[in-house]
Design a protein around this motif. Structure first.
Motif, PDB file in Angstrom:
ATOM      1  N   LEU A  77      -3.575  -3.675  -8.312  1.00 40.30           N
ATOM      2  CA  LEU A  77      -2.550  -3.551  -7.281  1.00 40.30           C
ATOM      3  C   LEU A  77      -2.865  -2.365  -6.377  1.00 40.30           C
ATOM      4  O   LEU A  77      -2.695  -2.437  -5.162  1.00 40.30           O
ATOM      5  CB  LEU A  77      -1.160  -3.384  -7.911  1.00 40.30           C
ATOM      6  N   GLY A  78      -3.353  -1.274  -6.973  1.00 40.23           N
ATOM      7  CA  GLY A  78      -3.723  -0.103  -6.193  1.00 40.23           C
ATOM      8  C   GLY A  78      -4.852  -0.373  -5.217  1.00 40.23           C
ATOM      9  O   GLY A  78      -4.824   0.098  -4.082  1.00 40.23           O
ATOM     10  N   VAL A  79      -5.844  -1.133  -5.657  1.00 42.84           N
ATOM     11  CA  VAL A  79      -6.960  -1.480  -4.771  1.00 42.84           C
ATOM     12  C   VAL A  79      -6.451  -2.294  -3.589  1.00 42.84           C
ATOM     13  O   VAL A  79      -6.763  -2.002  -2.426  1.00 42.84           O
ATOM     14  CB  VAL A  79      -8.061  -2.251  -5.540  1.00 42.84           C
ATOM     15  N   VAL A  80      -5.643  -3.305  -3.876  1.00 43.84           N
ATOM     16  CA  VAL A  80      -5.119  -4.173  -2.811  1.00 43.84           C
ATOM     17  C   VAL A  80      -4.183  -3.388  -1.885  1.00 43.84           C
ATOM     18  O   VAL A  80      -4.283  -3.481  -0.657  1.00 43.84           O
ATOM     19  CB  VAL A  80      -4.401  -5.397  -3.420  1.00 43.84           C
ATOM     20  N   ALA A  81      -3.271  -2.604  -2.464  1.00 41.44           N
ATOM     21  CA  ALA A  81      -2.311  -1.852  -1.657  1.00 41.44           C
ATOM     22  C   ALA A  81      -3.014  -0.819  -0.782  1.00 41.44           C
ATOM     23  O   ALA A  81      -2.643  -0.626   0.382  1.00 41.44           O
ATOM     24  CB  ALA A  81      -1.294  -1.172  -2.565  1.00 41.44           C
ATOM     25  N   SER A  82      -4.035  -0.168  -1.312  1.00 38.94           N
ATOM     26  CA  SER A  82      -4.757   0.847  -0.543  1.00 38.94           C
ATOM     27  C   SER A  82      -5.551   0.226   0.597  1.00 38.94           C
ATOM     28  O   SER A  82      -5.561   0.751   1.716  1.00 38.94           O
ATOM     29  CB  SER A  82      -5.693   1.623  -1.469  1.00 38.94           C
ATOM     30  N   ALA A 108       5.349  -0.623   1.166  1.00 32.82           N
ATOM     31  CA  ALA A 108       5.972  -1.124  -0.060  1.00 32.82           C
ATOM     32  C   ALA A 108       4.983  -1.269  -1.221  1.00 32.82           C
ATOM     33  O   ALA A 108       5.231  -0.729  -2.306  1.00 32.82           O
ATOM     34  CB  ALA A 108       6.700  -2.435   0.216  1.00 32.82           C
ATOM     35  N   PRO A 109       3.846  -1.952  -1.058  1.00 27.07           N
ATOM     36  CA  PRO A 109       2.914  -2.071  -2.201  1.00 27.07           C
ATOM     37  C   PRO A 109       2.348  -0.721  -2.635  1.00 27.07           C
ATOM     38  O   PRO A 109       2.186  -0.459  -3.832  1.00 27.07           O
ATOM     39  CB  PRO A 109       1.799  -2.977  -1.682  1.00 27.07           C
ATOM     40  N   MET A 110       2.081   0.154  -1.677  1.00 21.17           N
ATOM     41  CA  MET A 110       1.541   1.468  -2.010  1.00 21.17           C
ATOM     42  C   MET A 110       2.580   2.288  -2.769  1.00 21.17           C
ATOM     43  O   MET A 110       2.245   2.995  -3.718  1.00 21.17           O
ATOM     44  CB  MET A 110       1.123   2.180  -0.719  1.00 21.17           C
ATOM     45  N   PHE A 111       3.840   2.185  -2.375  1.00 22.58           N
ATOM     46  CA  PHE A 111       4.914   2.887  -3.067  1.00 22.58           C
ATOM     47  C   PHE A 111       5.018   2.425  -4.515  1.00 22.58           C
ATOM     48  O   PHE A 111       5.112   3.239  -5.437  1.00 22.58           O
ATOM     49  CB  PHE A 111       6.247   2.666  -2.335  1.00 22.58           C
ATOM     50  N   VAL A 112       4.978   1.112  -4.727  1.00 16.91           N
ATOM     51  CA  VAL A 112       5.063   0.566  -6.087  1.00 16.91           C
ATOM     52  C   VAL A 112       3.886   1.056  -6.928  1.00 16.91           C
ATOM     53  O   VAL A 112       4.070   1.500  -8.070  1.00 16.91           O
ATOM     54  CB  VAL A 112       5.112  -0.976  -6.053  1.00 16.91           C
ATOM     55  N   PHE A 113       2.678   1.008  -6.382  1.00 21.07           N
ATOM     56  CA  PHE A 113       1.491   1.458  -7.117  1.00 21.07           C
ATOM     57  C   PHE A 113       1.589   2.937  -7.468  1.00 21.07           C
ATOM     58  O   PHE A 113       1.385   3.320  -8.624  1.00 21.07           O
ATOM     59  CB  PHE A 113       0.221   1.192  -6.305  1.00 21.07           C
ATOM     60  N   GLU A 114       1.893   3.772  -6.492  1.00 28.46           N
ATOM     61  CA  GLU A 114       1.901   5.216  -6.739  1.00 28.46           C
ATOM     62  C   GLU A 114       3.002   5.622  -7.707  1.00 28.46           C
ATOM     63  O   GLU A 114       2.785   6.447  -8.598  1.00 28.46           O
ATOM     64  CB  GLU A 114       2.042   5.976  -5.418  1.00 28.46           C
ATOM     65  N   MET A 115       4.190   5.075  -7.540  1.00 27.59           N
ATOM     66  CA  MET A 115       5.297   5.443  -8.420  1.00 27.59           C
ATOM     67  C   MET A 115       5.064   4.941  -9.848  1.00 27.59           C
ATOM     68  O   MET A 115       5.287   5.679 -10.813  1.00 27.59           O
ATOM     69  CB  MET A 115       6.627   4.896  -7.883  1.00 27.59           C
ATOM     70  N   THR A 116       4.617   3.715  -9.985  1.00 28.54           N
ATOM     71  CA  THR A 116       4.374   3.160 -11.321  1.00 28.54           C
ATOM     72  C   THR A 116       3.253   3.923 -12.025  1.00 28.54           C
ATOM     73  O   THR A 116       3.364   4.245 -13.213  1.00 28.54           O
ATOM     74  CB  THR A 116       4.029   1.666 -11.221  1.00 28.54           C
ATOM     75  N   THR A 117       2.190   4.221 -11.300  1.00 23.66           N
ATOM     76  CA  THR A 117       1.080   4.970 -11.894  1.00 23.66           C
ATOM     77  C   THR A 117       1.523   6.372 -12.296  1.00 23.66           C
ATOM     78  O   THR A 117       1.198   6.848 -13.394  1.00 23.66           O
ATOM     79  CB  THR A 117      -0.106   5.055 -10.910  1.00 23.66           C
ATOM     80  N   GLY A 118       2.273   7.031 -11.442  1.00 25.75           N
ATOM     81  CA  GLY A 118       2.752   8.372 -11.753  1.00 25.75           C
ATOM     82  C   GLY A 118       3.653   8.408 -12.971  1.00 25.75           C
ATOM     83  O   GLY A 118       3.483   9.249 -13.864  1.00 25.75           O
TER      84      GLY A 118
END
Length: 127
Positions: A77-82, A108-118
């Motif tokens: 998801l991070g690769v796609v969102a980035s 939106a996708p970047m927010f989900v990736f960063e928050m979930t990863t953090g």
């Protein structure tokens, strides 16, 4: 440095393309027009920064994918969102009128990736 140079060229092009209009305005209107130019230059500069953020984050997410520190679906998801962030930012530079449509889809996708990863790394930690 190249991003600052590009931003400066954008401002100059906007000033030159509106030169006849600026001469026809009284000083207050000219000041408002120049303030608008500076504001639009800021938007372009911010988009340029987001392009580099998206490219760097794509590399980071690829490394997360290979390292398996986070689940592969999350790193994917991070690769796609980035990549979406970088590509969408280029679209907003080329087509500023599309900003209102493209921006929500970028963040939106970047927010989900960063928050979930953090949260995942805070709770679980790194192995």
């Amino acid at each position: 440095m190249l991003a600052a140079y590009t931003l400066t060229n954008t401002v100059v092009l906007q000033l030159v393309s509106g030169a006849d209009e600026v001469r026809a305005l009284d000083p207050d209107q000219a000041a408002a027009a120049l303030a608008w130019v500076a504001t639009s230059a800021h938007a372009v500069g911010y988009s340029i920064g987001l392009v580099f953020l998206g490219l760097g984050s794509t590399v980071f997410a690829c490394l997360l994918y290979r390292s398996r520190y986070v689940p592969r679906w999350l790193a994917g998801l991070g690769v796609v969102a980035s990549a979406l962030l970088a590509a969408g930012s280029l679209v907003t530079i080329a087509f500023p009128e599309a900003t209102a449509v493209v921006n929500p889809a970028l963040y939106a996708p970047m927010f989900v990736f960063e928050m979930t990863t953090g949260v995942l790394l805070l709770v679980r930690g790194v192995r």
